[in-house]
Scaffold this active site. Sequence first.
Site, PDB file in Angstrom:
ATOM      1  N   MET A  44      30.095  40.469  42.328  1.00 20.37           N
ATOM      2  CA  MET A  44      31.458  40.242  42.802  1.00 20.37           C
ATOM      3  C   MET A  44      31.785  38.757  42.820  1.00 20.37           C
ATOM      4  SD  MET A  44      33.086  41.274  46.478  1.00 20.37           S
ATOM      5  CE  MET A  44      32.409  42.892  46.336  1.00 20.37           C
ATOM      6  N   GLU A  45      32.994  38.425  42.418  1.00 26.84           N
ATOM      7  CA  GLU A  45      33.474  37.054  42.537  1.00 26.84           C
ATOM      8  C   GLU A  45      34.646  37.038  43.498  1.00 26.84           C
ATOM      9  OE1 GLU A  45      34.431  35.437  38.763  1.00 26.84           O
ATOM     10  OE2 GLU A  45      32.433  35.737  37.936  1.00 26.84           O
TER      11      GLU A  45
END
Length: 785
Positions: A248-249
């Site tokens: 995840m960013e």
Amino acid sequence: MGKGYISKPIGFLLLGLSVGAVLTILALSVLYAQEKRKNEVNSIDETGVEMTTKPYSTSETSNNSEPWDKYRLPDSLSPEYYNVTLWPRLVTDKHGMYIFTGKSGVAIKCVKETNLIIMHSNKLNFTLTSEMHHAKLMGLGGTSAPAILKTWFKTETQFMVIHLKEKLQVGKSYWLYTEFRGELSDDLGGFYRSEYVENGVKKVVATTQMQPTSARKTFPCFDEPSLKAVFHLTLIHPPGTVALANGMELDLMMQQQVQSAFEADAFVSSHPLSSREYDVNTPDQINMLFDEITYSKGAAILRMLSEFLTEPVFAKGLHNYLKEYAYSNTVYTDLWEKLQDVVDADSSIQLPASIKEIMNRWILQMGFPVVTIDTQTGRISQQHFLIDPEAADSIMTSDYNYEWFVPITWMKSGSNMGHHWLLTKTASYESMKTDTDWVLANLNVTGFYRVNYDSHNWERLFTQLTSDHKVISVLNRGQIIDDAFNLARAKLINVTLALRTTKYLSEEKEYIPWEAAIRNMDYFFLMFERSEVYGPLQTYMRRKVQPLFDHFKVITSNWTQKPPRYTDQHNQLNVISMACKTGVKGCSELTRMWYRQWMKKPDSNPIPPNLKQMVYCNAIAAGGVEEWNFGWKMFKNSTIAAEADKLLFGLSCTKETWLLNRYLEYTTDPNLIRKQDVIFAIVYVAGNVIGQPLAWDFVRANWEYIIKDYETRSSFDRLIHGITKTFSTEFELQKLQRFKEEIAASSFDTESYAIEQAIEQTKANFKWVSENKGHVMNWLIEQSV
């Protein structure tokens, strides 16, 4: 964890992935469940793969109390690890379909005695075993596995059900093996395909979107967050292609996060940051939680918590929390307990109540307060902030009666005065009483609340902004503007008082105050773009932005150099956009010059990267079919997603009605505009004053087609908001209400609150225009004298 997780400059980046996990915990200390679908049943195709196409009909599925009729998985089994192999086919099969095949084995431990294995599966077709079942079961560690009696699917709850002849033994582990096939469709959910064109050749990409309930479309699994396991994944792909995996960013720039949260959380149709378990069951209800409240408000609340605990205490508590519960399941109270342990061991931290008592008020009731400070009396009060206070009668009840424990940071005429807690509806604080000094609360916007003042203090703040605005921090200058405009929309102050916060802007050079001003003045442009107020509004803002336009012309050496500071690069976009919008001399010519240079040399784009979207829009708006067709050609040839999106937006800016209609029609052909871009294209057109009615009519006429391929409700919400955000008349309200009735009568099943929120917003817009149009017009005329 050391220092540096919450920095003090304008970014206020929050702890990256760790905070992302905490935000999910706050919002989803609830459950994951199954999505309602139309019933399907089992038939076997010529390949030996069972196809689920119609309802399975047995006496066992008729009782709604059966475990496969519930949306929650039973608590009798726990997965330990998966071995999954996936093979996406990037060319079509003999039926013209893109498919993927897979094999999955999962080690499951029996927690409670049961003769049922129930797991998630959605839109997968399984290869039958020699015993004509959908799976094989074996024992692990010398354990014998019971034989399978039969298997079937409950498509409403998205379950595969395996009925065993005997019960599994508590404490023993088993291996469940399946082979399956699925469509690599373009529906943006699970394992799906995306397409792009490179050098005139169509390329196919297989990609995934598992959140929140789409893993089950990729392989059979126990698709609930409490049933964690280790995954071993093998991906088969052709030579010459690349397989990539990522985590995840998160982009938690706090200025944007806080403002997004404020906007979303000011409606009666909002929801608490954390929900009760029994309120969240279906995938629609789960999807609704993946919104601005969860992410933006969650980030803002954690930042506020970090501020009043101090960063070292917050970081230490978070470190202890993540260390103890790594790879486990938690609820939000676990975080409160770990933070409380650190607070209890640090005598320098003095809180008015436990962290649980303080924070539960912020996460278990929706909304946020507006704190009003009366410097004439020293009285402080709080009330639930609603953008439409007249809608308060329809608000859900709260165990805390919409009162908060509010950590107030404040200053007096530039001197920091520390912290003060507001624990009741009203209170007196003698230190805030003054006849001469200005008072400013919520320093650097670390608290999740808005602030209002008595009229005398507002006047003193205006005087300070006019005489030397830099005495007030850049974040608080933005806050003053943003709070004032939203207070005016909520009828807590006069609209002309909000407008007065912009009078000093001809001296302002910083990004955040201008961003706040433009974002809020955009609402005025939206509401008045079809009325006689629009002209005076343009004139006023042109006078404010002209000095900034001239300033950027100097610091960029006549637009040939990039501004030196990162925030200036963002502000350059603001200034040119507003300058062109209001008719500043030289702005339209500048954007057209850049665009024409590009048209002459398509392989060499001279437009500064940070200005491309704005330049494309203004140049295409000022041009005709030649400019539009060139933009379309470059859009189709683009191999970079970010560049394609800028052109997708720019194409929506044309003033030619026939081009806008043609553009909308293109969205019905996936060969012209990809399905994942359709919603954006329509919303972009709706943002054009000429295109808005065209987009509305287009959506009404093509509703079922537009929405049928979207798994999540976020696309639905984005579409509804985008095509209705300018609605401000009784006639438009009636249109929207009829549209709601049409959707309710259609086959599209949604529990999204997007339409309700759009109706609420339209009502608020209508009231706002009716009450403020005359005042705004008169004020603008006064400023022109």
